[in-house]
Design an enzyme around this catalytic site. Structure first.
Site, PDB file in Angstrom:
ATOM      1  N   SER A   1       0.828  -1.196   0.000  1.00  0.00           N
ATOM      2  CA  SER A   1       0.000   0.000   0.000  1.00  0.00           C
ATOM      3  C   SER A   1       0.871   1.258   0.000  1.00  0.00           C
ATOM      4  O   SER A   1       1.663   1.467  -0.913  1.00  0.00           O
ATOM      5  CB  SER A   1      -0.955  -0.044   1.194  1.00  0.00           C
ATOM      6  OG  SER A   1      -1.983   0.907   1.072  1.00  0.00           O
TER       7      SER A   1
ATOM      8  N   ASP B   1      -9.957  -5.095  -4.513  1.00  0.00           N
ATOM      9  CA  ASP B   1      -9.497  -4.057  -3.590  1.00  0.00           C
ATOM     10  C   ASP B   1     -10.443  -2.852  -3.673  1.00  0.00           C
ATOM     11  O   ASP B   1     -10.593  -2.248  -4.728  1.00  0.00           O
ATOM     12  CB  ASP B   1      -8.069  -3.636  -3.958  1.00  0.00           C
ATOM     13  CG  ASP B   1      -7.394  -2.796  -2.888  1.00  0.00           C
ATOM     14  OD1 ASP B   1      -8.100  -2.093  -2.141  1.00  0.00           O
ATOM     15  OD2 ASP B   1      -6.152  -2.839  -2.810  1.00  0.00           O
TER      16      ASP B   1
ATOM     17  N   HIS C   1      -7.779  -5.551  -0.134  1.00  0.00           N
ATOM     18  CA  HIS C   1      -6.573  -4.762   0.177  1.00  0.00           C
ATOM     19  C   HIS C   1      -5.777  -5.536   1.223  1.00  0.00           C
ATOM     20  O   HIS C   1      -5.855  -5.265   2.427  1.00  0.00           O
ATOM     21  CB  HIS C   1      -6.983  -3.389   0.698  1.00  0.00           C
ATOM     22  CG  HIS C   1      -5.865  -2.391   0.707  1.00  0.00           C
ATOM     23  ND1 HIS C   1      -5.306  -1.888  -0.443  1.00  0.00           N
ATOM     24  CD2 HIS C   1      -5.187  -1.810   1.737  1.00  0.00           C
ATOM     25  CE1 HIS C   1      -4.345  -1.024  -0.134  1.00  0.00           C
ATOM     26  NE2 HIS C   1      -4.252  -0.971   1.180  1.00  0.00           N
TER      27      HIS C   1
END
Length: 234
Positions: free
Chosen positions: A118, A176, A208
């Protein structure tokens, strides 16, 4: 100050290093434990040092300014937002210090890989394609760059100069919701248009998050990029 967590340092000098950067709100130790949980053991290598730094605590705009472990501030979690270059620049030196420390230990930049999940993956992209093009490789999981990213400006200059760039490996969950697949794919396509070589790997039925088969693939890729034949110096 970035806190470091090394996983099982080798008894002999390591010849390669992987710096794995966590996502927003997390810590290096939590990321290391997440990887250990997925694999059933730590991702350690005889000739490669794993480093899981922890981001400093700072105000984070998407959390209404609350303090959190984040690598840099964002104006908003969207690809259209303007990049917060001032906040990013404050972290460049800290990550560069980690790289320089490994170089002083005898590890060539061409034997160093930086990756992340991320926000950590976004910072890894900045380090590899804006600051230090001599690294062995970059990997990013569930990450994206803002459309006005300074990286694209740097890569246009690198392309014109014929600069060699680190290989890229990007992974993105098809489901996601926080960072949509399209953002990751758009980022990858822009990077490749500007001279970056690599692979973009969509992950079916993935939100995610990190997945076991993804970590296994990263491990195999690391070993390919940092083979062990030259692992020890006399």
């Amino acid at each position: 100050m970035i806190k470091l967590r090394k996983i099982y340092p080798t008894t002999r000098a390591h010849s390669g290093t992987v710096i794995f950067l966590h996502g927003s709100g997390d810590t290096g130790s939590n990321l290391a434990e997440w990887v250990r949980f997925l694999l059933g053991r730590h991702m350690d290598f005889e000739h490669i040092k794993m480093i899981y730094p922890t981001a400093p605590v700072q105000a984070y705009t998407p959390l209404s300014g609350e303090l959190s472990h984040v690598w840099f501030d964002r104006r908003a979690i969207t690809i259209e937002a303007l990049e917060n270059r001032k906040s990013l620049s404050q972290m460049y030196e800290k990550i560069n210090d980690l790289i320089q420390n490994e170089v002083e230990l005898g590890v060539s930049p061409s034997r160093i890989i930086i990756g992340g999940f991320s926000m950590g993956g976004a910072l890894a992209l900045h380090i590899g394609y804006h600051l230090n093009c001599d690294l062995a490789g970059i990997f990013a999981c569930s990450s994206f760059l803002n459309r006005d990213s300074i990286i694209y400006e740097t890569l246009r200059q690198s392309l014109a100069a014929g600069t060699s760039l680190p290989e890229l490996r990007m992974y993105h969950g098809a489901k996601d919701k926080l960072v949509p697949l399209d953002w990751g794919k758009e980022t990858y396509e822009k990077l490749t248009e500007l001279g970056v070589n690599g692979n973009f790997i969509p992950l079916d039925n993935t939100l995610h998050e990190l997945k076991k088969h993804q970590i296994l693939d990263i491990r195999d890729w690391i070993l390919k990029k940092l083979p062990g034949e030259i692992q020890y110096k006399l």
